[in-house]
Write a protein that holds these residues in place. Structure first.
Motif, short mmCIF file in Angstrom:
data_model
loop_
_atom_site.label_atom_id
_atom_site.label_comp_id
_atom_site.label_asym_id
_atom_site.label_seq_id
_atom_site.Cartn_x
_atom_site.Cartn_y
_atom_site.Cartn_z
N ARG A 80 0.86 -1.21 -0.01
CA ARG A 80 0.25 0.03 0.06
C ARG A 80 0.87 1.21 -0.02
O ARG A 80 1.77 1.51 0.86
CB ARG A 80 -1.08 -0.03 1.01
CG ARG A 80 -1.85 1.11 1.31
CD ARG A 80 -3.01 1.02 2.19
NE ARG A 80 -3.89 0.02 1.85
CZ ARG A 80 -4.91 -0.35 2.47
NH1 ARG A 80 -5.06 -0.18 3.83
NH2 ARG A 80 -5.90 -1.17 1.52
N VAL A 81 0.93 1.94 -1.14
CA VAL A 81 1.48 3.30 -1.33
C VAL A 81 0.77 4.44 -0.80
O VAL A 81 -0.52 4.77 -1.46
CB VAL A 81 2.04 3.10 -2.75
CG1 VAL A 81 2.93 4.82 -2.94
CG2 VAL A 81 2.77 2.25 -3.12
N PRO A 82 1.28 5.33 0.13
CA PRO A 82 0.30 6.30 0.45
C PRO A 82 0.19 7.55 -0.53
O PRO A 82 1.14 7.66 -1.38
CB PRO A 82 1.02 6.91 1.83
CG PRO A 82 2.55 6.49 1.50
CD PRO A 82 2.42 5.18 0.77
N PRO A 83 -0.89 8.05 -0.55
CA PRO A 83 -1.08 9.49 -1.25
C PRO A 83 -0.04 10.75 -0.57
O PRO A 83 0.53 10.47 0.41
CB PRO A 83 -2.48 9.94 -1.14
CG PRO A 83 -2.88 9.37 0.12
CD PRO A 83 -2.19 7.76 0.48
N PRO A 84 0.50 11.46 -1.64
CA PRO A 84 1.24 12.47 -1.02
C PRO A 84 0.40 13.32 0.08
O PRO A 84 -0.84 13.42 0.09
CB PRO A 84 1.61 13.27 -2.34
CG PRO A 84 0.43 12.96 -3.30
CD PRO A 84 0.12 11.67 -3.12
N GLU B 289 2.86 9.51 5.62
CA GLU B 289 2.13 8.24 5.95
C GLU B 289 3.33 7.11 5.59
O GLU B 289 3.98 7.27 4.37
CB GLU B 289 0.80 7.99 5.15
CG GLU B 289 0.32 6.45 5.73
CD GLU B 289 -1.08 6.64 5.02
OE1 GLU B 289 -1.92 5.56 5.22
OE2 GLU B 289 -1.64 7.61 4.57
N PRO B 290 3.57 6.02 6.14
CA PRO B 290 4.52 5.00 5.52
C PRO B 290 3.74 4.06 4.50
O PRO B 290 2.67 3.88 4.25
CB PRO B 290 4.72 4.11 6.85
CG PRO B 290 3.57 4.32 7.63
CD PRO B 290 3.08 5.76 7.54
N VAL B 291 4.79 3.58 3.75
CA VAL B 291 4.53 2.29 3.06
C VAL B 291 4.20 1.26 3.64
O VAL B 291 5.11 0.78 4.79
CB VAL B 291 5.36 2.06 1.83
CG1 VAL B 291 5.16 0.88 1.05
CG2 VAL B 291 5.82 3.37 0.94
N ARG B 292 3.17 0.54 3.50
CA ARG B 292 2.71 -0.78 4.33
C ARG B 292 2.83 -1.85 3.25
O ARG B 292 2.45 -1.92 2.20
CB ARG B 292 1.49 -0.59 4.93
CG ARG B 292 1.64 0.43 6.18
CD ARG B 292 0.41 0.27 6.80
NE ARG B 292 0.31 0.99 8.10
CZ ARG B 292 0.19 2.63 8.05
NH1 ARG B 292 -0.49 3.26 6.86
NH2 ARG B 292 0.14 3.36 8.93
N LEU B 293 3.35 -3.30 3.79
CA LEU B 293 3.59 -4.31 2.90
C LEU B 293 3.34 -5.55 3.73
O LEU B 293 3.70 -5.59 4.81
CB LEU B 293 5.23 -4.30 2.39
CG LEU B 293 5.54 -5.13 1.53
CD1 LEU B 293 6.48 -4.75 0.54
CD2 LEU B 293 6.42 -6.33 2.26
#
Length: 241
Positions: free
Chosen positions: A7-11, A20-24
């Motif tokens: 999950r890539v966060p919006p700017p 917000e962090p990237v979650r994997l």
């Protein structure tokens, strides 16, 4: 035939908003007879590097160092003119990636998909034995297995991508709970089902089964990676990270 959800966060809405962090979430499928070490610091020459180590080749399936994380998934592809005895291990690609060196040129390895996270950016680098392609992932929830990103032709992606999109990843410890609930739902399928995420690939001609999972939050401040192992390869049990 591993599976990764990222999950890539919006700017941020403005300069003062928090990043917000990237979650994997990554599920590893491998031959259970091939020895590995769980998430840990297995490379004395690189303090601060953590990963799930392949003990035979010394590389890693997943690793993190500072604000960089990489995880590798196998895909079809064999480099032309490279004999079986000349092939290189794909595990070294992960270690090079978290050190800042992404794949380029014509690797002397079998095909792969490499998920790379650097701070709040995520990319997928793919090698099919003929050429390398690189795709930056836009904001949103993405799913990857042995073909392309968000590929609806991959049954498990077609079946579960939307469920991962809908699941929340709230800030704080246990942010992964809703994603793990999707994994638990998927595990009601037979592990040989093409739609399954927790898998037994023997009926498909591969000696690999699901062994373990990792979850990670990655930000410019660093990577927080957690590990959980299945009690029995290819069979679901509640995971404690």
């Amino acid at each position: 035939m591993c599976t990764v959800v990222v999950r890539v966060p919006p700017p941020p809405a403005d300069a003062d908003a928090g990043v917000e962090p990237v979650r994997l979430l990554a599920v590893r499928d491998e031959d259970p007879q091939r020895p590995w070490n769980p998430l840990g610091e297995w490379w004395p020459d690189r303090p601060g590097l953590i990963g799930v180590q392949d003990r035979l080749a010394g590389g890693a399936w997943l690793a993190a160092e500072g604000p960089r994380l990489a995880v590798l998934l196998n895909r079809a592809g064999h480099p032309a003119g490279v004999g079986p005895e000349e092939l290189e291990s794909r595990g070294g690609i992960v270690l090079a990636s978290v050190g800042g060196q992404s794949p380029a040129g014509t690797p002397r390895t079998l095909g792969f998909n490499l998920v790379e996270v650097d701070g709040t950016a995520a990319t997928v680098t793919s090698w099919d034995g003929e050429r390398i392609t690189r795709r930056e992932l836009p904001p949103g929830t993405h799913m990857l297995a042995h073909d392309d990103v968000d590929d609806e032709a991959t049954p498990r992606i077609r079946q579960w991508h939307r469920a991962f999109e809908r699941a929340g990843t709230p800030a704080g410890d246990g942010w992964w709970d809703d994603w793990v609930a999707v994994l638990a739902d998927s595990a009601r399928l037979d592990p040989a089902d093409d739609r399954a995420i927790i898998r037994d690939n023997h009926p498909h001609g591969y000696p690999t089964v699901s062994l373990l999972a990792c979850v990670a939050e990655v930000s410019p401040a660093g990577a927080d990676v957690r590990y959980a192992q299945l009690d029995r390869p290819g069979a679901w049990n509640p995971l404690v990270f």
